[in-house]
Design a protein around this motif. Structure first.
Motif, short mmCIF file in Angstrom:
data_model
loop_
_atom_site.label_atom_id
_atom_site.label_comp_id
_atom_site.label_asym_id
_atom_site.label_seq_id
_atom_site.Cartn_x
_atom_site.Cartn_y
_atom_site.Cartn_z
N LEU A 87 7.71 4.73 -13.90
CA LEU A 87 6.58 5.55 -14.33
C LEU A 87 6.27 6.53 -13.21
O LEU A 87 5.63 6.18 -12.23
N GLY A 88 6.76 7.78 -13.37
CA GLY A 88 6.71 8.69 -12.24
C GLY A 88 5.98 9.99 -12.47
O GLY A 88 6.08 10.90 -11.63
N ASN A 89 5.23 10.12 -13.57
CA ASN A 89 4.50 11.38 -13.76
C ASN A 89 3.27 11.41 -12.85
O ASN A 89 2.87 10.38 -12.30
N PRO A 90 2.63 12.59 -12.67
CA PRO A 90 1.50 12.68 -11.74
C PRO A 90 0.38 11.69 -12.02
O PRO A 90 -0.21 11.13 -11.08
N ALA A 91 0.06 11.47 -13.30
CA ALA A 91 -1.01 10.53 -13.62
C ALA A 91 -0.66 9.11 -13.18
O ALA A 91 -1.54 8.36 -12.71
N ASP A 92 0.62 8.72 -13.32
CA ASP A 92 1.04 7.40 -12.87
C ASP A 92 0.93 7.26 -11.36
O ASP A 92 0.49 6.22 -10.84
N ARG A 93 1.31 8.31 -10.64
CA ARG A 93 1.22 8.29 -9.19
C ARG A 93 -0.23 8.16 -8.74
O ARG A 93 -0.55 7.39 -7.83
N TYR A 104 4.06 5.97 -3.22
CA TYR A 104 4.54 5.80 -4.60
C TYR A 104 5.84 6.56 -4.73
O TYR A 104 5.92 7.75 -4.42
N ALA A 106 9.17 7.21 -7.42
CA ALA A 106 9.64 7.04 -8.81
C ALA A 106 11.13 6.67 -8.83
O ALA A 106 11.91 7.09 -7.97
#
Length: 222
Positions: A87-93, A104, A106
């Motif tokens: 899960l590597g999108n900005p919100a996940d980070r 973090y 990805a």
């Protein structure tokens, strides 16, 4: 407090092939590695063993990675954590960093970058760990002194080791056997723990180390 020799890493990853590859890679880099294949085991290791750094996946069975991280932080565990997740999108980070992670990364990831980030986490952690908070006071690990409002209080090497162990997990209750293994690994008789608790109280006040009846000791308020 972790051993100042071999750095220890907790790897919580449920993909067996990836976990095996990472464990081998980290061992080659000089780390002592504990691998947990689910969040429950990772939580147990994180609460009961000392580490220099931890690597956590997010999609874990039993206890999800960010839930695991939150539980560690609420228990006073300050080990630096790198979240390694698909899960590597900005919100996940942002979610990972807000949950208490220091870094973090990805998946898929570059091995050299992962190792470099771990080294950076350890350097920052070691710099911060030289001065441990003790309520209104501080423990300086370089000089082995407790810095209080009325001035520094010098400690012996063993007194400093015991106090640093307690201060590293200020909310945790340590049994005498736990403290013997962590602060006095060369000793065999747990009575040495009681002896050095007495010495710390004599120098810093009786409230410096709290006795939890039937369980052991935890950090008090020097």
């Amino acid at each position: 407090m972790t051993d100042v020799g071999t750095p220890r890493v907790l790897l919580v990853e449920d993909e067996a092939d990836l976990a095996g590859m990472l464990a081998g890679l980290l061992a080659e880099e000089g780390y002592a590695v504990d691998v947990a294949a689910d969040g429950h085991t990772g939580l147990h290791y994180g609460l009961t063993r000392g580490y220099d750094v931890a690597i956590l996946d997010r999609g874990l069975p039993a206890v999800e990675g960010l839930d695991l991280l939150g539980r560690l932080r609420r228990s006073g565990i300050t080990v630096p954590v790198l979240v390694l997740s698909a899960l590597g999108n900005p919100a996940d980070r942002v979610a990972g960093l807000d949950a208490g992670a220091e870094d973090y990364l990805a998946k898929p990831f570059d091995v050299d970058e992962l190792l470099a980030r771990l080294r950076a986490l350890r350097r920052r952690h070691l710099d911060a760990a030289r001065m441990l908070p003790l309520g209104a006071a501080r423990l300086d690990l370089d000089t082995r002194e407790v810095i209080t409002e009325s001035g520094p209080v010098a400690l012996s090497e063993r007194e400093c080791g015991l106090l640093a162990t307690l201060a590293g997990r200020p909310r945790q209750v340590f049994s005498r056997d736990d403290l013997l293994a962590l602060a006095f690994p060369e000793a065999e008789n747990p009575v040495v723990v009681d002896t050095y608790v007495h010495y710390l109280r004599r120098k810093l006040g009786r409230s410096a180390v709290e006795t939890v009846r039937g369980r052991g000791y935890r950090l008090g308020a020097p």
